[in-house]
Design an enzyme around this catalytic site. Structure first.
Site, PDB file in Angstrom:
ATOM      1  N   CYS A  74       0.859  -1.183   0.000  1.00 35.19           N
ATOM      2  CA  CYS A  74       0.000   0.000   0.000  1.00 35.19           C
ATOM      3  C   CYS A  74       0.893   1.230   0.000  1.00 35.19           C
ATOM      4  CB  CYS A  74      -0.898  -0.013   1.236  1.00 35.19           C
ATOM      5  SG  CYS A  74      -1.840   1.511   1.428  1.00 35.19           S
ATOM      6  N   GLN A 198       2.434   7.560  17.527  1.00 38.86           N
ATOM      7  CA  GLN A 198       1.981   8.219  16.298  1.00 38.86           C
ATOM      8  C   GLN A 198       2.495   7.460  15.081  1.00 38.86           C
ATOM      9  OE1 GLN A 198      -0.134  10.671  16.191  1.00 38.86           O
ATOM     10  NE2 GLN A 198      -0.059  11.580  18.236  1.00 38.86           N
ATOM     11  N   TYR A 227      -3.402  12.279  28.458  1.00 34.07           N
ATOM     12  CA  TYR A 227      -3.523  11.305  27.362  1.00 34.07           C
ATOM     13  C   TYR A 227      -2.118  11.154  26.753  1.00 34.07           C
ATOM     14  CZ  TYR A 227      -8.410  12.948  27.667  1.00 34.07           C
ATOM     15  OH  TYR A 227      -9.659  13.343  28.093  1.00 34.07           O
ATOM     16  N   GLU A 249      -2.087   8.732  31.718  1.00 33.36           N
ATOM     17  CA  GLU A 249      -2.423   7.849  30.598  1.00 33.36           C
ATOM     18  C   GLU A 249      -3.123   6.611  31.160  1.00 33.36           C
ATOM     19  OE1 GLU A 249      -2.060   7.364  27.117  1.00 33.36           O
ATOM     20  OE2 GLU A 249      -2.771   5.345  27.528  1.00 33.36           O
ATOM     21  N   ASP A 297      -4.226  15.438  24.497  1.00 34.72           N
ATOM     22  CA  ASP A 297      -4.159  14.743  23.203  1.00 34.72           C
ATOM     23  C   ASP A 297      -5.064  13.510  23.252  1.00 34.72           C
ATOM     24  OD1 ASP A 297      -3.434  13.710  20.751  1.00 34.72           O
ATOM     25  OD2 ASP A 297      -1.354  13.282  21.283  1.00 34.72           O
ATOM     26  N   CYS A 324      -6.990  14.398  16.837  1.00 33.21           N
ATOM     27  CA  CYS A 324      -7.023  13.648  15.571  1.00 33.21           C
ATOM     28  C   CYS A 324      -8.440  13.620  15.013  1.00 33.21           C
ATOM     29  CB  CYS A 324      -6.481  12.234  15.779  1.00 33.21           C
ATOM     30  SG  CYS A 324      -7.348  11.329  17.052  1.00 33.21           S
TER      31      CYS A 324
END
Ligand code: SAH
Length: 368
Positions: A74, A198, A227, A249, A297, A324
């Site tokens: 891909c 990420q 987060y 977290e 985040d 995001c």
């Protein structure tokens, strides 16, 4: 999702999407695109399916279904990761390894996951199996390492549940250390199989760079990294002048990585807690903590009232929101701007996911 558009058109599409949702809060800066928007994914996952003739395919689920579409490579994915997945698939018959069938709950191999540290070239292969017994595991490990000596660790993750989650709770290290490391913004990070990291390291440096720029640390600030995953943002903030960093977290493996990462980067002024971010913020507010900067985040679902109300109560000088999902970001910004003196000062979209409709955004907020 967007390959019918040229890359500049994709960026324009995302710019408009973010503007539509967020320009009522403040001017939206121009989206930062990627120079070479191909093969950027450092984490590649594959599902398996055996057809009626016994032929095994590997690939991704068709969107909105669990129908496996065969994929050997891909343009968004790491080239070596794709090759490893194909090689594993081709080895299966000779090791009599079956693939897991979601309808019957029978079969052995459910998924494979490859993570590569682009800066270190450390590669992790995770084999997700439905049952713990892996009859020919040593020979299988030998066979795949013979083809890909660059693999640095192999982990068996056991997921016996009828679930959409890829990874289960138990795992066994079959080869190597059980984690990989990568370098971002000059800091070194250890990444375990179940820890979030990420997926586009090139753009992550751009994103974190903006987040740090927005925080404009002068030294000695108390910073919360909520987060925080494996602690990336907090650790980079500590390297860039933060006086004291506290991270929170929910994922225990990620917290363990974060603690190791702080030490590996020679930082003593960081602590990490395993906690729900909202719960952590409420406790911090109750204890009358006064952070100067809060980084947040959250996952796609965004933050929650508990978090946002506690944030308002603690009233840091700056809030840097990394998101995001611009939809939940808009919802959370609306709540903050309606219920507190916070105002968005800067909105910066970053293209972390070329050729997909996803877009990352970092927002600086401060009090009016
Ligand atoms: N800031 C990190 C991680 C961002 S992804 C980075 O840049 O790498 C979002 C993280 O939030 C994930 O690590 C996920 O495990 C964590 N998370 C999800 N729900 C949470 C909650 N309720 N409280 C705390 N952390 C949560």
């Amino acid at each position: 999702q967007l390959q019918n558009l040229s890359y500049p058109e994709q960026l324009e599409f995302k710019q408009k999407k973010v503007e539509k949702l967020l320009k009522r809060f403040c001017t939206v800066e121009k989206i930062i695109g990627m120079k070479t928007p191909y093969h950027y994914r450092n984490k590649v996952q594959a599902a398996f399916y055996t057809d009626k003739k016994g032929k095994i395919i590997s690939g991704v689920y068709q969107s909105g279904s669990h129908h496996v579409v065969g994929i050997d490579s891909c343009q968004t994915e790491d080239v070596i990761a794709d090759k490893i997945i194909v090689a594993v698939r081709k080895l299966l018959p000779s090791f009599r390894m079956t693939t897991y069938n979601e309808d019957t709950g029978k079969g052995f191999l459910r998924h494979i996951l490859v993570k590569r540290g682009f800066a270190t070239n450390q590669i992790m292969l995770v084999l997700v199996t439905g049952t713990p017994v892996f009859p020919s595991k040593n020979n299988f490990v030998k066979a795949i390492l013979k083809q890909f000596p660059e693999i640095t660790t192999i982990v068996q993750n056991i997921n016996p549940y009828r679930t959409n989650l890829v990874l289960g709770d138990n795992q066994k290290v079959l080869y190597g250390k059980g984690y990989i490391e990568d370098i971002l913004c000059g800091c070194r990070f250890r990444i375990s199989p179940k820890s979030f990291y990420q997926i586009n390291p090139v753009q992550t440096e751009v994103l974190y760079g903006k987040a740090i720029e927005f925080a404009n640390l002068k030294g000695n600030e108390t910073v919360l990294d909520t987060y925080c995953g494996i602690g990336t943002i907090g650790i980079i903030a500590a390297k860039n002048g933060a006086g004291n960093v506290i991270g929170a977290e929910l994922n225990g493996d990620a917290v363990r990585d974060a603690i190791v990462n702080a030490r590996a980067n020679n930082l003593k002024n960081i602590r990490f807690y395993k906690a729900d971010a909202g719960e952590f913020m409420r406790e911090a507010a109750d204890e009358d903590e006064k952070p100067d900067v809060v980084f947040m985040d959250p996952p796609r679902a965004g933050s929650d009232r508990k978090f946002l109300d506690s944030l308002i109560k603690m009233s840091p000088k700056k809030v840097v929101y990394v998101s995001c999902n611009p939809e939940t970001l808009a919802r959370d910004l609306a709540y903050l701007t309606q219920n507190s003196p916070y105002k968005a000062q800067k909105i910066q979209p970053v293209d972390m996911f070329p050729h997909t409709a996803h877009v990352e955004t970092v927002v600086l907020m401060s009090r009016k």
